[in-house]
Design a protein around this motif. Structure first.
Motif, PDB file in Angstrom:
ATOM      1  N   LEU A 265       0.829  -1.201   0.000  1.00 36.77           N
ATOM      2  CA  LEU A 265       0.000   0.000   0.000  1.00 36.77           C
ATOM      3  C   LEU A 265       0.865   1.255   0.000  1.00 36.77           C
ATOM      4  N   ILE A 266       1.887   1.282   0.833  1.00 40.87           N
ATOM      5  CA  ILE A 266       2.714   2.469   0.977  1.00 40.87           C
ATOM      6  C   ILE A 266       3.725   2.601  -0.160  1.00 40.87           C
ATOM      7  N   GLY A 267       4.270   1.492  -0.615  1.00 37.57           N
ATOM      8  CA  GLY A 267       5.408   1.614  -1.504  1.00 37.57           C
ATOM      9  C   GLY A 267       5.290   1.060  -2.905  1.00 37.57           C
ATOM     10  N   GLY A 268       4.193   0.479  -3.272  1.00 40.79           N
ATOM     11  CA  GLY A 268       4.202  -0.121  -4.595  1.00 40.79           C
ATOM     12  C   GLY A 268       2.840  -0.267  -5.215  1.00 40.79           C
ATOM     13  N   ASP A 269       2.848  -0.875  -6.392  1.00 38.06           N
ATOM     14  CA  ASP A 269       1.624  -1.165  -7.140  1.00 38.06           C
ATOM     15  C   ASP A 269       0.724   0.049  -7.297  1.00 38.06           C
ATOM     16  N   ARG A 270       1.325   1.155  -7.648  1.00 36.74           N
ATOM     17  CA  ARG A 270       0.538   2.344  -7.903  1.00 36.74           C
ATOM     18  C   ARG A 270       1.057   3.006  -9.171  1.00 36.74           C
ATOM     19  N   GLN A 271       0.202   3.797  -9.754  1.00 35.10           N
ATOM     20  CA  GLN A 271       0.609   4.525 -10.943  1.00 35.10           C
ATOM     21  C   GLN A 271       0.553   6.016 -10.646  1.00 35.10           C
ATOM     22  N   THR A 272       1.443   6.756 -11.277  1.00 35.96           N
ATOM     23  CA  THR A 272       1.441   8.206 -11.120  1.00 35.96           C
ATOM     24  C   THR A 272       0.309   8.789 -11.949  1.00 35.96           C
ATOM     25  N   VAL A 273      -0.394   9.757 -11.362  1.00 39.32           N
ATOM     26  CA  VAL A 273      -1.539  10.397 -12.005  1.00 39.32           C
ATOM     27  C   VAL A 273      -1.319  11.911 -11.971  1.00 39.32           C
ATOM     28  N   LYS A 274      -1.606  12.562 -13.074  1.00 33.84           N
ATOM     29  CA  LYS A 274      -1.524  14.024 -13.134  1.00 33.84           C
ATOM     30  C   LYS A 274      -2.750  14.623 -12.452  1.00 33.84           C
ATOM     31  N   GLY A 275      -2.522  15.643 -11.675  1.00 36.01           N
ATOM     32  CA  GLY A 275      -3.611  16.361 -11.037  1.00 36.01           C
ATOM     33  C   GLY A 275      -3.753  17.741 -11.635  1.00 36.01           C
TER      34      GLY A 275
ATOM     35  N   ASP B 266      -0.271  15.644  -2.021  1.00 35.08           N
ATOM     36  CA  ASP B 266       0.173  14.320  -1.550  1.00 35.08           C
ATOM     37  C   ASP B 266      -1.016  13.365  -1.473  1.00 35.08           C
ATOM     38  N   TRP B 267      -1.692  13.216  -2.595  1.00 32.81           N
ATOM     39  CA  TRP B 267      -2.950  12.484  -2.659  1.00 32.81           C
ATOM     40  C   TRP B 267      -2.801  11.175  -3.416  1.00 32.81           C
ATOM     41  N   THR B 268      -3.729  10.283  -3.121  1.00 36.38           N
ATOM     42  CA  THR B 268      -3.836   9.003  -3.816  1.00 36.38           C
ATOM     43  C   THR B 268      -5.309   8.742  -4.107  1.00 36.38           C
ATOM     44  N   ILE B 269      -5.590   8.349  -5.329  1.00 38.41           N
ATOM     45  CA  ILE B 269      -6.922   7.872  -5.695  1.00 38.41           C
ATOM     46  C   ILE B 269      -6.946   6.392  -5.349  1.00 38.41           C
ATOM     47  N   LEU B 270      -7.884   6.001  -4.507  1.00 36.37           N
ATOM     48  CA  LEU B 270      -7.997   4.614  -4.062  1.00 36.37           C
ATOM     49  C   LEU B 270      -9.187   3.952  -4.736  1.00 36.37           C
ATOM     50  N   ASP B 271      -8.906   2.922  -5.515  1.00 35.59           N
ATOM     51  CA  ASP B 271      -9.946   2.110  -6.137  1.00 35.59           C
ATOM     52  C   ASP B 271     -10.228   0.937  -5.213  1.00 35.59           C
ATOM     53  N   LEU B 272     -11.394   0.962  -4.573  1.00 36.46           N
ATOM     54  CA  LEU B 272     -11.737  -0.083  -3.620  1.00 36.46           C
ATOM     55  C   LEU B 272     -12.196  -1.348  -4.322  1.00 36.46           C
ATOM     56  N   GLU B 273     -11.661  -2.460  -3.882  1.00 37.43           N
ATOM     57  CA  GLU B 273     -12.124  -3.750  -4.360  1.00 37.43           C
ATOM     58  C   GLU B 273     -13.470  -4.012  -3.693  1.00 37.43           C
TER      59      GLU B 273
ATOM     60  N   LEU C 195      -7.186  18.088  -6.692  1.00 31.91           N
ATOM     61  CA  LEU C 195      -5.969  17.302  -6.518  1.00 31.91           C
ATOM     62  C   LEU C 195      -4.801  18.084  -7.104  1.00 31.91           C
ATOM     63  N   LEU C 196      -4.072  18.791  -6.260  1.00 27.25           N
ATOM     64  CA  LEU C 196      -2.985  19.655  -6.713  1.00 27.25           C
ATOM     65  C   LEU C 196      -1.722  18.840  -6.999  1.00 27.25           C
ATOM     66  N   GLY C 197      -1.113  19.113  -8.149  1.00 26.70           N
ATOM     67  CA  GLY C 197       0.117  18.422  -8.512  1.00 26.70           C
ATOM     68  C   GLY C 197      -0.135  16.976  -8.872  1.00 26.70           C
ATOM     69  N   ASP C 198       0.959  16.225  -8.973  1.00 27.61           N
ATOM     70  CA  ASP C 198       0.851  14.805  -9.292  1.00 27.61           C
ATOM     71  C   ASP C 198       0.532  14.010  -8.036  1.00 27.61           C
ATOM     72  N   GLY C 199      -0.137  12.889  -8.239  1.00 24.90           N
ATOM     73  CA  GLY C 199      -0.459  11.981  -7.153  1.00 24.90           C
ATOM     74  C   GLY C 199      -0.336  10.553  -7.632  1.00 24.90           C
ATOM     75  N   ASN C 200      -1.054   9.669  -6.957  1.00 29.33           N
ATOM     76  CA  ASN C 200      -0.992   8.246  -7.282  1.00 29.33           C
ATOM     77  C   ASN C 200      -2.392   7.666  -7.374  1.00 29.33           C
ATOM     78  N   ARG C 201      -2.452   6.490  -7.965  1.00 27.25           N
ATOM     79  CA  ARG C 201      -3.696   5.728  -8.019  1.00 27.25           C
ATOM     80  C   ARG C 201      -3.348   4.276  -7.750  1.00 27.25           C
TER      81      ARG C 201
END
Length: 131
Positions: A9-19, A45-52, A113-119
């Motif tokens: 969750l903290i360190g991997g399996d995420r993609q960078t997203v433009k905000g 410092d945001w993350t889009i979370l796709d809930l399973e 969502l200011l700046g780049d974040g993650n998903r």
């Protein structure tokens, strides 16, 4: 939450997203003008979370016009209703809509969502453990 899942969750399996690439002041003006009926919250410092979700959970959300997607942000820049102080963390309610310019709409609030974040994907159980 087990340590392996926390590390993922903290360190991997995420993609960078433009905000949103506007300044905070410009973004606030756009949010106020474009979404006048909603309050807004500028975040970094945001993350889009796709809930399973299960099919049943997904159907319940869809019946309410929502998607199983939330925002988790580590830094509030400004909240138009004063619910959060600068520097607080925040998590949104479920997504109503999202545009690629960094405006994430819930039923009551537009999260800018200011700046780049993650998903990334996350289980509901793991997400609840972040609180």
């Amino acid at each position: 939450m087990n340590l392996e899942r926390l590390e993922k969750l903290i360190g991997g399996d995420r993609q960078t997203v433009k905000g949103c690439n506007l300044s905070a002041d410009e973004a606030a003006a756009v949010a106020h003008g474009k979404f006048a009926q909603h309050s807004f919250c500028l975040v970094q410092d945001w993350t889009i979370l796709d809930l399973e979700t299960t099919d049943e959970e997904l159907n319940v959300l869809r019946s309410r016009g929502l998607k199983p997607v939330l925002i988790y942000a580590l830094h509030v820049v400004h909240d138009s209703r004063g619910r959060f102080s600068t520097g607080d963390w925040v998590r949104s309610s479920f997504q109503q809509s999202y545009d690629d310019d960094g405006f994430f709409l819930t039923k009551n609030t537009v999260y800018v969502l200011l700046g780049d974040g993650n998903r990334q994907q996350i289980t509901a159980r793991d997400f609840l453990s972040l609180q």
